[in-house]
Design a protein around this motif. Structure first.
Motif, PDB file in Angstrom:
ATOM      1  N   ILE A  52       0.856  -1.187   0.000  1.00 12.30           N
ATOM      2  CA  ILE A  52       0.000   0.000   0.000  1.00 12.30           C
ATOM      3  C   ILE A  52       0.891   1.235   0.000  1.00 12.30           C
ATOM      4  O   ILE A  52       1.934   1.248   0.620  1.00 12.30           O
ATOM      5  CB  ILE A  52      -0.928   0.006   1.241  1.00 12.30           C
ATOM      6  N   GLN A  54       1.699   5.090  -2.498  1.00 14.51           N
ATOM      7  CA  GLN A  54       1.650   5.580  -3.887  1.00 14.51           C
ATOM      8  C   GLN A  54       2.389   4.615  -4.803  1.00 14.51           C
ATOM      9  O   GLN A  54       1.914   4.270  -5.876  1.00 14.51           O
ATOM     10  CB  GLN A  54       2.257   6.986  -3.969  1.00 14.51           C
ATOM     11  N   ALA A  55       3.554   4.173  -4.352  1.00 17.85           N
ATOM     12  CA  ALA A  55       4.349   3.242  -5.147  1.00 17.85           C
ATOM     13  C   ALA A  55       3.552   1.983  -5.446  1.00 17.85           C
ATOM     14  O   ALA A  55       3.623   1.416  -6.537  1.00 17.85           O
ATOM     15  CB  ALA A  55       5.626   2.881  -4.398  1.00 17.85           C
ATOM     16  N   HIS A  71      -0.692  -3.013   3.349  1.00 13.87           N
ATOM     17  CA  HIS A  71       0.526  -2.296   3.699  1.00 13.87           C
ATOM     18  C   HIS A  71       1.551  -3.256   4.326  1.00 13.87           C
ATOM     19  O   HIS A  71       1.283  -3.876   5.357  1.00 13.87           O
ATOM     20  CB  HIS A  71       0.176  -1.182   4.682  1.00 13.87           C
ATOM     21  N   ASP A  96       9.231   2.798   0.725  1.00 13.50           N
ATOM     22  CA  ASP A  96      10.146   2.546   1.830  1.00 13.50           C
ATOM     23  C   ASP A  96       9.375   2.308   3.132  1.00 13.50           C
ATOM     24  O   ASP A  96       9.813   1.524   3.977  1.00 13.50           O
ATOM     25  CB  ASP A  96      11.154   3.690   1.986  1.00 13.50           C
ATOM     26  N   GLY A  97       8.233   2.964   3.266  1.00 17.92           N
ATOM     27  CA  GLY A  97       7.420   2.706   4.462  1.00 17.92           C
ATOM     28  C   GLY A  97       6.858   1.299   4.391  1.00 17.92           C
ATOM     29  O   GLY A  97       6.894   0.538   5.363  1.00 17.92           O
ATOM     30  N   ASP A  98       6.376   0.959   3.236  1.00 18.18           N
ATOM     31  CA  ASP A  98       5.768  -0.346   2.994  1.00 18.18           C
ATOM     32  C   ASP A  98       6.742  -1.497   3.274  1.00 18.18           C
ATOM     33  O   ASP A  98       6.416  -2.436   3.996  1.00 18.18           O
ATOM     34  CB  ASP A  98       5.352  -0.371   1.520  1.00 18.18           C
ATOM     35  N   ASN A 124      11.567   6.928  -1.537  1.00 17.60           N
ATOM     36  CA  ASN A 124      11.527   8.392  -1.603  1.00 17.60           C
ATOM     37  C   ASN A 124      11.809   9.005  -0.240  1.00 17.60           C
ATOM     38  O   ASN A 124      11.622  10.181  -0.025  1.00 17.60           O
ATOM     39  CB  ASN A 124      10.184   8.871  -2.163  1.00 17.60           C
ATOM     40  N   ILE A 126      10.301   9.058   2.415  1.00 20.49           N
ATOM     41  CA  ILE A 126       9.165   9.742   3.063  1.00 20.49           C
ATOM     42  C   ILE A 126       7.914   8.884   2.826  1.00 20.49           C
ATOM     43  O   ILE A 126       7.915   8.031   1.958  1.00 20.49           O
ATOM     44  CB  ILE A 126       8.988  11.167   2.455  1.00 20.49           C
ATOM     45  N   GLY A 128       4.526   8.956   1.202  1.00 21.85           N
ATOM     46  CA  GLY A 128       3.820   9.796   0.246  1.00 21.85           C
ATOM     47  C   GLY A 128       2.320   9.788   0.475  1.00 21.85           C
ATOM     48  O   GLY A 128       1.719  10.805   0.821  1.00 21.85           O
ATOM     49  N   LEU A 129       1.720   8.625   0.378  1.00 28.84           N
ATOM     50  CA  LEU A 129       0.259   8.549   0.381  1.00 28.84           C
ATOM     51  C   LEU A 129      -0.384   9.137   1.640  1.00 28.84           C
ATOM     52  O   LEU A 129      -1.470   9.685   1.583  1.00 28.84           O
ATOM     53  CB  LEU A 129      -0.190   7.087   0.179  1.00 28.84           C
ATOM     54  N   THR A 130       0.300   9.027   2.763  1.00 30.25           N
ATOM     55  CA  THR A 130      -0.289   9.587   3.980  1.00 30.25           C
ATOM     56  C   THR A 130       0.200  11.001   4.251  1.00 30.25           C
ATOM     57  O   THR A 130       0.064  11.522   5.347  1.00 30.25           O
ATOM     58  CB  THR A 130      -0.016   8.671   5.189  1.00 30.25           C
TER      59      THR A 130
HETATM   60  C1  TPP Z   1      -2.050  -1.225   8.203  1.00 31.96           C
HETATM   61  C2  TPP Z   1      -1.966   0.112   7.596  1.00 31.96           C
HETATM   62  N1  TPP Z   1      -1.421   1.092   8.302  1.00 31.96           N
HETATM   63  C3  TPP Z   1      -1.330   2.330   7.762  1.00 31.96           C
HETATM   64  C4  TPP Z   1      -1.807   2.570   6.512  1.00 31.96           C
HETATM   65  C5  TPP Z   1      -1.740   3.964   5.941  1.00 31.96           C
HETATM   66  N2  TPP Z   1      -0.680   4.097   4.940  1.00 31.96           N
HETATM   67  C6  TPP Z   1      -0.984   4.047   3.637  1.00 31.96           C
HETATM   68  S1  TPP Z   1       0.361   4.272   2.676  1.00 31.96           S
HETATM   69  C7  TPP Z   1       1.360   4.462   4.018  1.00 31.96           C
HETATM   70  C8  TPP Z   1       2.815   4.762   3.860  1.00 31.96           C
HETATM   71  C9  TPP Z   1       3.224   4.954   2.490  1.00 31.96           C
HETATM   72  O1  TPP Z   1       4.558   5.238   2.417  1.00 31.96           O
HETATM   73  P1  TPP Z   1       5.506   4.443   1.489  1.00 31.96           P
HETATM   74  O2  TPP Z   1       5.363   3.000   1.748  1.00 31.96           O
HETATM   75  O3  TPP Z   1       6.872   4.990   1.661  1.00 31.96           O
HETATM   76  O4  TPP Z   1       4.935   4.650   0.032  1.00 31.96           O
HETATM   77  P2  TPP Z   1       4.763   5.944  -0.863  1.00 31.96           P
HETATM   78  O5  TPP Z   1       3.354   6.385  -0.696  1.00 31.96           O
HETATM   79  O6  TPP Z   1       5.741   6.935  -0.392  1.00 31.96           O
HETATM   80  O7  TPP Z   1       5.017   5.435  -2.219  1.00 31.96           O
HETATM   81  C10 TPP Z   1       0.646   4.338   5.180  1.00 31.96           C
HETATM   82  C11 TPP Z   1       1.246   4.480   6.527  1.00 31.96           C
HETATM   83  C12 TPP Z   1      -2.393   1.509   5.812  1.00 31.96           C
HETATM   84  N3  TPP Z   1      -2.905   1.632   4.604  1.00 31.96           N
HETATM   85  N4  TPP Z   1      -2.444   0.289   6.374  1.00 31.96           N
END
Ligand code: TPP
Ligand code: SF4
Lengths: 288, 570
Positions: A52, A54-55, A71, A96-98, A124, A126, A128-130
């Motif tokens: 989950i 943007q990526a 996620h 990177d969060g994922d 990135n 950071i 992004g989506l949140t």
């Molecule tokens: C279990 C759960 N916790 C929190 C979220 C909220 N959430 C959606 S995307 C995200 C982080 C996104 O960051 P990243 O993985 O770095 O991807 P980016 O959007 O930067 O591509 C979070 C915390 C979720 N969808 N599911």
């Protein structure tokens, strides 16, 4: 070579792309399509399992099999997809969060398990989506809405971590280098075993520090690096500025699917198989 | 002189690590082969050494399949056993064993038949033979041919050195001879008739029934993280993995386990996870994913008392609410709870067809009592197991989430057909791409939570009614309490009381309302609130009149259900 158009999705939902204009995700998409096409893959042979973020929206903007999951959970799902049908080319994709925060534990254990999948991390630095919270790779000192005092946690070094655990293939690239990235992704897909590729990708909306020019200025390509030398790989991995790009480490070892008993004699994917009823009968026989 | 006729309840008690299990295995297998109906169940402490664990073995001239409180013959292997089971000891209980293993305060009050177990073991060569001697001793009381238990001993110790095998055979004979002389002197007379037909039957445990059912149903992928009392099923699968050519993987946690199972199904495998309540709690997020993505998955949940880590090795039917409501958002699921071992075999196999057909999570609820109990039964008819696969080819323009009348979209898998397959845990359009469109969202919510649910409900089987349909009282049970209630009703001998057993718990077929209408309903449940009774109320507006509940971490005993039913009815 397969024409690139076959990877362009005509589905109605693929038209309205949710990425911000200028986002590095577009570049990664193009790199992927180029790599698939140069590898002569067919859309039906490729599966992208994303988490989950943007990526993780990638499966919607490309014409291959896809599963947009939860996620942090792309890796166990991708592992099982490959194990259930080893003839598929399986890619796990996320930010990177994922991959490093929510999915960190799965990444560690995927390295131990070594399924023949490719893990792409759109790094990135950071969320992004949140909307711009710090991620495990956000540099110290960066102020965000949720870290207004500035991040003080030591950023994760995914490259060093993966090498420390003896990962099978570890690379880093930056989306700003198209040709080189295509080459690395091709190598990663061709590599037998878990291939981890950390891709620097600017988030133009929320990360004002790690921009296209920042990455250009703060990275360099490794030359004459022997990826089979783990100590050298580790030395490169802990360099901080400039950050090396390229394939850090290759560690050939048996894959998960090669070792499970399911494929010792029978090479067919699991879906083609029927239960072994005669063995069920034999089991009952032994219980008399 | 003590005579036990037709049905004997033997309890062995001792410390974990003392090898009571060996006695249990040898005895039950030998007795079954000698033609006796047997039933075995154990209760044990959450520790590896010490404490007190007991095993109950019932041996009878007719089928017995339920736990009784009564102890006819008690064999203590350790001091403390009698205190641990003291409320099960009566004037009719015979204690067979050595004085050293009996607490002072009981010596005066019990019927003790002393046997020199330790002395005999030392004579054979070592304390180690005590278990085998005890098995021979008890077997000797029945007077069946010694060769039967001898061959069980050979079988059990095969793989050990020739010397160990022979010493154990000697030990079992020594024990057998003591047993025979006790019987011949008339100190204990066990009068149970063997039944030739039993010899043809098989001896199976709940764990094995679920495990082999899954394999018969085509399970070819199992991922798990160990947790009592579910681990046995995973162990079973792992031990059969090479033979059956399946994948069994111990994951880093339950989250990975269920996500792997989901991924495996997505790629066309038939996957299962085996877990317990605490592990399932971690799986809830992925359960929701399966719901949204319409991804089949089969989950075996062996219940133990909660909340949290509760009583790790004990039993309860306390996780029905968990599996009913787990996961966020509305999506259908199927909940099954086998009552008999036959049913565990067929239902577990069927779970894979149901998951495949409806593309929903299918949860098989058992519990510690169920997985750790075993008895003889006629060999299940494997030809009755039909593997129904619902996978379609992805034709050009394939829509994974095609809107259909019955809420079921044909499911294709990656790599089969000409088009790609896109699945999604976000709300999606028919192709599987993310959508935030209000109209599509509404349709997709209705498809999953109403249309599909209705389709499943319509096809849901009805509960089994044992006894007269026109009975005034209906005793409602679900899952593992089946045989306990069955035997309690046999004792009750009233034809105005019938037994209604549910092994399909959710979703409930609306016809059930008519079936239960106008009856006095008595629910028997192994939990503190009567979770199934609440479900009947919520789903079908059926009010249960009386609840018989037990929630001390132990299974119901036949006597307890019998007494409670008498209390309610008379
Ligand atoms: C279990 C759960 N916790 C929190 C979220 C909220 N959430 C959606 S995307 C995200 C982080 C996104 O960051 P990243 O993985 O770095 O991807 P980016 O959007 O930067 O591509 C979070 C915390 C979720 N969808 N599911
Ligand atoms: S938020 Fe950042 S990462 Fe996400 S699409 Fe926009 S620019 Fe790209």
């Amino acid at each position: 070579m397969t024409p690139k158009e076959i990877f362009e999705s005509n589905r109605p939902g693929s038209k309205d792309v949710a990425w911000c204009p200028g986002c590095g995700n577009f570049g990664i998409r193009n790199i992927l399509i180029e790599a698939f096409s140069e590898l002569n893959l067919k859309p039906t042979e490729v599966v992208i399992i994303s988490g989950i973020g943007q990526a993780a929206k990638m499966p919607h903007y490309i014409n291959v099999n896809g599963y947009h999951t939860l996620h942090g959970r792309a890796i166990p799902i991708a592992t099982a997809v490959k194990a259930a049908n080893p003839s598929l080319t399986v890619i796990a994709e996320g930010g990177d969060g994922d991959m490093y925060a929510e999915g960190g534990n799965h990444l560690l254990h995927a390295i131990r398990r070594n399924p023949d999948i490719t893990v792409l991390i759109h790094n990135n630095q950071i969320y992004g989506l949140t909307k711009g919270q710090a991620s495990p790779t956000t540099p110290i000192g960066m102020k965000t809405p949720t870290q207004p005092w500035g991040v003080f946690e030591e950023p994760l070094n995914p490259i060093a971590l993966a090498i420390a655990l003896g990962a099978s293939f570890v690379a880093r690239t930056f989306v700003g280098y198209f040709k080189e990235s295509v080459e690395i992704i091709k190598q990663a897909i061709k590599h037998k075993g878990l291939a981890i590729v950390d891709i620097f990708q600017p988030c133009v909306s929320f990360n004002k520090l790690n921009t296209y020019s920042w990455y250009k200025e703060h990275t360099y390509w490794m030359k004459d690096h022997d990826p089979h030398d783990r100590i050298e790989a580790f030395k490169r991995a802990i360099e901080t500025d400039p950050l090396p790009l390229g394939i850090f480490y290759i560690n050939e070892k048996p894959t998960f699917e090669e070792q499970v008993p399911a494929y010792k004699r029978d090479k067919r994917p699991l879906w083609m198989r029927d239960p072994k009823i005669e063995l069920v009968k034999k089991f009952f026989e032994s219980k008399r | 002189m003590k005579v036990v006729r037709d049905d004997i309840s033997i309890v062995l008690g001792g410390a974990a690590g003392q090898g009571i299990q060996t006695v249990e295995v040898l005895l039950t297998h030998a007795l079954k082969r000698a033609g006796y109906h047997v039933f075995g169940t154990k209760e044990y402490m959450s520790r590896i050494r010490g404490g007190i664990n007991t095993t109950e073995i019932r041996v009878a001239s007719r089928r017995v399949r339920a736990f009784v409180k009564r102890i006819d013959l008690l064999v203590p292997f350790k001091k403390g056993t009698l205190t641990w089971v003291k409320d099960r000891i009566s004037d009719n209980t015979i204690v067979l064993g050595e004085k050293e293993n009996i607490e002072e305060e009981f010596l005066e009050k019990i019927n003790l038949v002393e046997v020199p177990l330790t002395k005999t073991a030392l004579k054979v060569g070592s304390q180690l033979y005590l278990n085998t001697i005890a098995a021979g001793l008890i077997f000797g009381l029945f007077g069946a041919p010694v060769e039967i238990i001898e061959s069980e001993v050979r079988n059990h110790f095969k793989g050990k050195s020739e010397k160990i095998v022979e010493k154990n055979v000697e030990a079992v004979r020594e024990g057998y001879n003591i047993g025979r002389s006790i019987a011949e002197e008339g100190k204990i007379v066990v009068d149970i008739k063997p039944d030739e037909k039993v010899k043809e039957e098989i001896l199976l445990s709940g764990t094995e029934a679920v495990g082999i059912g899954a394999l018969a149903g085509g399970m070819n992928f199992l991922s798990f993280y160990p947790m009592s009392p579910s681990t046995g099923v995973s162990t079973f699968a792992a031990q059969h993995a090479e033979e059956f050519e399946i994948i069994v993987e111990q994951t880093e946690d339950e989250i990975a386990a269920i996500n792997m199972a989901i991924g495996a199904w997505f790629a066309g495998a038939r996957a299962m996870v085996s877990t317990s309540g605490g592990g399932f709690a971690l799986m809830c997020e992925a359960l929701s994913l399966a719901g949204m993505a319409e991804n089949p998955v089969v989950i075996h949940l062996a219940q133990r008392p909660g909340p949290a880590t509760g009583l790790p090795t004990r039993t309860m039917q306390g996780d029905l609410n968990l599996v009913l409501y787990a996961g966020h958002g509305d999506f259908p699921r199927i909940i099954l709870a086998p009552g008999t071992l036959e049913e565990a075999f067929y239902l577990t196999a069927e779970a894979f067809n149901l998951a495949d057909k409806y593309q929903v999570p299918v949860i098989i609820l058992t519990d510690q009592y169920f997985v750790d109990s075993y008895y003889n039964l006629p060999e299940p008819d494997v030809s009755k197991v039909k593997v129904e696969k619902y996978i379609v080819k992805a034709e050009k323009g394939y829509k994974r989430y095609k809107l259909t009348e019955d809420g079921i979209s044909p499911r294709a898998i990656p790599g089969y057909g000409e088009d790609v397959v896109v699945a999604n845990g976000n709300e999606h359009d028919e192709w599987g791409d993310i959508t935030e469109d209000a109209e599509i969202t509404r349709k997709m919510q209705e498809k999953r939570a109403i249309k599909k649910l209705e389709t499943i409900k319509r096809n849901a089987p009805l509960p089994k009614i044992i006894g007269r349909e026109d009975a005034k009282f209906y005793v409602i049970s679900w899952g593992s309490t089946f045989h306990i209630v069955e035997e309690a009703l046999e004792l009750l001998k009233r034809d105005d009381v019938a037994h209604v057993h549910f092994s399909w718990l959710y979703p409930l077929n609306p016809k059930i309302k008519d079936i239960l209408a106008g009856k006095t309903l008595i629910a028997v449940e192994n939990n503190v609130t009567g979770q199934f009774a609440d479900l009947l109320k919520k789903e079908l507006d059926i009010r249960v009149d009386h609840k018989i509940l037990k929630y001390d971490g132990r299974p119901f005993a036949v006597e307890e259900v019998y007494e409670a039913l008498k209390g309610v009815i008379e």
